[in-house]
Enzyme design. Structure first.
Site: not given
Ligand code: NAD
Ligand code: TYD
Length: 363
Positions: A163, A167
């Site tokens: 993962y 990223k």
């Molecule tokens: P999540 O897994 O809850 O949501 C991801 C979303 O992306 C989903 O709605 C999914 O359907 C969509 N998706 C996945 N593949 C796709 C594709 N090929 N085309 C279009 N849509 C697609 O993730 P999250 O926790 O909301 O994280 C969102 C972003 O923030 C990510 O980039 C993650 O790396 C980053 N992030 C998350 C956290 C955390 O703690 N959750 C912390 C820092 C950064």
């Protein structure tokens, strides 16, 4: 920021962001593209369905034709890119989808923005920029810390899970498009979020759900791994701040200054649930459900963010303390048992069919 493209707006952070941004940016429209994987839930934004400033289109960010069409059709001038595969354990089980969505998907979006914004004439850096591509990333790209120290924007990248490697790769592509093509990008690297609409496979919502239903609470290894927890609305406000005030080409670390060992988190959730809904039916406290299980392979020991840059340069600080945030989160899950059930059994995906008349087919 007239026409904002949000990717992954049906996920945890994306859905919180779309709701906040529509409220704060009254002159902007938001087009949300999401593939609706297991993690994307349309019901997260059901209240916005009739909002004239909001449009949802189901699609894959790796599909260049689809993404180019949306850029043209909607005259996209701003991108906030959330869409990703986001769960470390899943990336260990099956990294391929992480490579595809997180790397190829980001590349596809960057290419679409380059074609739409910079062609046919290259914009020079002296001209005022009306476009902005904000890439949402994670502190996990920096690797793992020992007992002391913090991640700053200068910390060398050292990703250690599929993962975080995917990223990190997407982050490098975003920087490359700034340096090579002058694409107007900004990047945020945030610590662990928690709050409403968090899919119950991640630590906090999984523990809330298991503890509520009397299931065992799996704690990996010795439970002493440390994460810096940030309430999701604070993260979304940080993203809005960077979108409005961040300097092009810059990275901003976002964190809650709130380090906790996993075991502390689990115990806090247990105690809160005991307080709010009473002890387990057999009269025992929920801490009795804690089980130390086999560790995650390559489990990063500690993450901690130094968020001085975003505080001093852009004036952002978190507003919600962990004590408030975790109470609000537990309360939200207590009043949304149907949401938890529907995302766990997948029945939330019928909603797409009902609301949009198409079949939601998963590959
Ligand atoms: P999540 O897994 O809850 O949501 C991801 C979303 O992306 C989903 O709605 C999914 O359907 C969509 N998706 C996945 N593949 C796709 C594709 N090929 N085309 C279009 N849509 C697609 O993730 P999250 O926790 O909301 O994280 C969102 C972003 O923030 C990510 O980039 C993650 O790396 C980053 N992030 C998350 C956290 C955390 O703690 N959750 C912390 C820092 C950064
Ligand atoms: P997670 O929510 O998966 O986020 P990340 O791995 O991106 O930090 O996990 C947070 C921490 O909790 C991490 O150290 C792994 C640990 N963990 C458990 O101990 N048990 C669990 O069931 C899960 C899902 C995570």
């Amino acid at each position: 920021m007239k026409n904002i493209l949000v990717t992954g707006g049906c996920g945890f952070i994306g859905s919180n962001f779309v709701r906040l941004a529509l409220g704060e940016l009254k002159e902007s429209r938001i087009v949300n593209i999401d593939r609706l994987t297991y993690a994307g839930n349309l019901e997260n934004l059901a209240d916005l369905k009739d909002n004239p400033r909001y449009r949802f289109v189901r699609g894959d960010i790796c599909d260049a034709e689809f993404v180019n069409r949306i850029f043209a059709e909607e005259r996209i001038d701003t991108v906030v890119h959330f869409a990703a595969e986001s769960h470390v354990d899943r990336s260990i089980e099956g990294p391929a989808e992480f490579i595809r969505t997180n790397i190829l998907g980001t590349f596809t979006l960057l290419e679409a923005a380059r074609k739409a914004w910079l062609a046919p004439m290259r914009v020079t850096s002296r001209e005022p920029r009306k476009n902005r591509f904000l890439h949402v990333s994670t502190d996990e790209v920096y690797g793992s810390l020992g007992e002391t120290g913090y991640f700053t924007e200068e910390t060398p990248y050292d990703p250690r899970s599929p993962y975080s490697a995917s990223k990190a790769s997407s982050d490098h592509l975003v920087s490359a498009y700034f340096h090579t093509y002058d694409l107007p990008v900004v990047k945020t690297n945030c610590s662990n979020n928690y709050g409403p609409y968090h899919f119950p496979e991640k630590l906090i919502p999984l523990i809330i759900n298991n503890a509520l239903t009397g299931k065992e609470l799996p704690v990996y290894g010795d439970g002493k791994n440390v994460r810096d927890w940030l309430y999701v609305e604070d993260h979304c406000r940080a993203i809005l701040t960077v979108l409005q005030k961040g300097s092009l080409g810059e990275t901003y670390n976002v964190g809650g200054n709130n380090e906790k060992q996993n075991i502390e988190i689990v115990q806090t959730v247990c105690d809160l649930l005991d307080e709010k809904v009473g002890l387990l039916p057999d009269g025992k406290p929920r801490r009795d459900l804690i089980r130390f299980v086999k560790d995650r392979p390559g489990h990063d020991r500690r993450y901690a963010i130094d968020a001085t840059k975003i505080r001093e340069e852009l004036g952002w600080t978190p507003a919600v303390t962990f004590e408030e945030g975790i109470r609000k989160t537990v309360d939200w899950y207590l009043v949304h048992p149907d949401w938890i059930a529907s995302v766990l059994d997948g029945s939330y995906q019928d909603y797409y069919e009902k609301m949009y008349g198409g079949r939601l087919k998963h590959d």
